[in-house]
Design an enzyme around this catalytic site. Structure first.
Site: not given
Lengths: 330, 330
Positions: A51-54, A102, A107, A216
């Site tokens: 995911g984006s945001g990491h 991950k 994912d 998350h």
């Protein structure tokens, strides 16, 4: 309040900021993916994502000695198999690749589908599913162990071996030996910032720590009132010791990771507490990184990853030079 | 809530975290200073410093190609002249040094006293007083222009020239040419975290931006309601253009700096807005850094520094290799 323009445009605007600040990264059109435009395609290319945001995961590790490409999806959502395949095909013409994933259900599903699609086209693909988070316990824990900040150490070791010419088979053997020796646990006092949302992903009562919170915002295993950095380090080191059963003199690499919302001072004070506890535990620390490696978009918290250096070849791989935006940082 | 143990011990605990994570830095006992233990003492050593709480400034720039030593004081307080002299003497036996100082009254006083003490002992000392903050205007603005994040670009250019063998006189000439071409302006939506204090250094009404806030929380020149990252970038680029009077085709280096409390996503979305505005302004950007370079301990804000590359020799100095904790980051 987040300093953005529009939550829908945030990822593409960030993409253009990334390629401006890091000209060796090329964005792959139609995806939230990046490839290393200095890659000579003479060694096995390494890919990761999620995911984006990491941030700075995973684009911050694209470059010589780590990842050849990184494929992010929407905010906290993995990329699709189609996007993954598109980025891999944009990076290499050699029909071989190694994927570091991950362990989250979606994912794994998307990266596995991508690997299958490429294999059916004759590619030689290796994969590592990182399950370093030991905070989740219970009967189904092997299923649920998530991939978190320790993943960055896998990028580094596998990426260095690839840069030195290892084959897909050799990388698979290396990853298979490495993964069981890697464990992470973290805590947080606040949720993540979500673009377009005024409130964070969760809130805790004031001065409250939640252990084992996911990147998350998945719930942790225990909440308690904050008392000191040292007691937080103590809890994490204890849980890691229970999982490792280490012996005095065992060699380790340490990654102290900010989840994005801590100050450098907090990160380093906590790192020092970890240092003291590992010294008391007679553990031999050969390699240390402390900084912001895999975040939960501004979450006020930290994680501790330990990699037992069960094989003497791993330390030089950790130390090997890289050219990436984020590995040599702070 | 800050993840610390005790506000009194925070700086020494951080020091031990720093030397654990960055073994090429040696702490100088009795000070909050660090020296590069790989320094061969064959080139002019470069020193900088100031208050603690601006991590990773300035210790994060200690290493080959940037600073030989960094001397911090207590939280938001500069080191004393005695501490400065002690760190310089611990780093070199060649009786020469170059000091880079941010323009705050107390900082200048202590570093000047240190330089005088060493000169009286026969040392050859050069100094640069960085006054890059153009947010302060008025009759006494030359007095009050503060040294802020642009200082890191001075570390880089002067540090690279020193590593290449420049003399104290040559470094002084370089710095004297460089400083007028360097300007910074910033904004914030929150104060800094102060160890031992529950409340930040100041608070603003919700969704309010203050332009020109100082790195210690000095008041800004204008407050307004946040609307978008783009409008913030527009205000900063406008103010810089008024100060530079740049011509189309002028060459620049850009430093987009988080004050410590922004997410990587915010920093890079803002960087992209800056990119677009500079492109519209027909400015030629040859060098970009975006990340957390000089913070105000968790302040939610950003600054923009521009260095006009008036001399073609400066770009290779910016690009020269370094080995420091924080220059190559994020």
């Amino acid at each position: 309040m987040q300093i953005l323009n529009d939550s829908i445009r945030a990822l593409t605007e960030m993409r253009d900021g990334i390629t401006w600040a890091y000209p060796t990264l090329t964005a792959v059109p139609g995806t939230h993916g990046f490839i290393d435009n200095t890659f000579a395609d003479t060694t096995v290319p390494i890919f990761s994502g999620g995911g984006s945001g990491h941030d700075p995961a995973h684009w911050g590790y694209v470059g010589k000695g780590m990842l050849t490409g990184a494929i992010m999806g929407d905010f906290f959502m993995p990329p699709t198999a189609t996007e993954i395949v598109q980025v891999i095909r944009a990076a290499t013409h050699q029909r071989r690749a190694f994927l570091i994933v991950k362990n989250f259900v979606q994912d794994v599903k998307e990266f596995t589908a991508a690997a299958e699609e490429l294999r059916q086209d004759g590619w030689n693909i290796g994969t590592a599913i990182v399950r370093d988070d030991v905070s989740v316990t219970g009967a189904d824990h092997q299923q649920r162990r998530r991939g978190v900040a320790g993943t960055i150490l896998v990028h580094k070791v596998v990426g260095a071996a690839a840069a030195q010419g290892a084959s897909v088979t050799e990388l698979q053997t290396l990853a298979d030996q490495l993964l069981p020796e890697l464990k992470t646990i973290g805590f947080s006092s606040s949720g993540a910032y979500i673009p377009g949302h005024e409130n964070p992903s969760f809130t805790l009562p004031e001065d409250t720590i939640s252990y084992g919170v996911g990147i998350h915002g998945e719930p942790g295993y225990h909440e308690e009132t904050f008392r000191s950095s040292e007691l937080l380090a103590n809890e994490l080191v204890d849980k890691l010791q229970i999982n490792f059963h280490w012996q005095a003199g065992d060699h380790f690499a340490v990654l102290v990771n900010s989840l994005g919302g801590t100050t450098t001072m907090e990160t380093l004070v906590f790192a020092n507490d970890v240092r003291q506890l590992l010294t008391l535990g007679d553990v031999q620390v050969d390699f240390v990184k402390a900084g912001n490696f895999l975040s939960a978009n501004g979450m006020h918290g930290l994680s501790l990853s330990l990699l037992r250096l069960a094989n003497a070849a791993w330390l030089p791989l950790l130390q090997a030079p890289v050219q990436t935006p984020s590995w040599l940082q702070q």
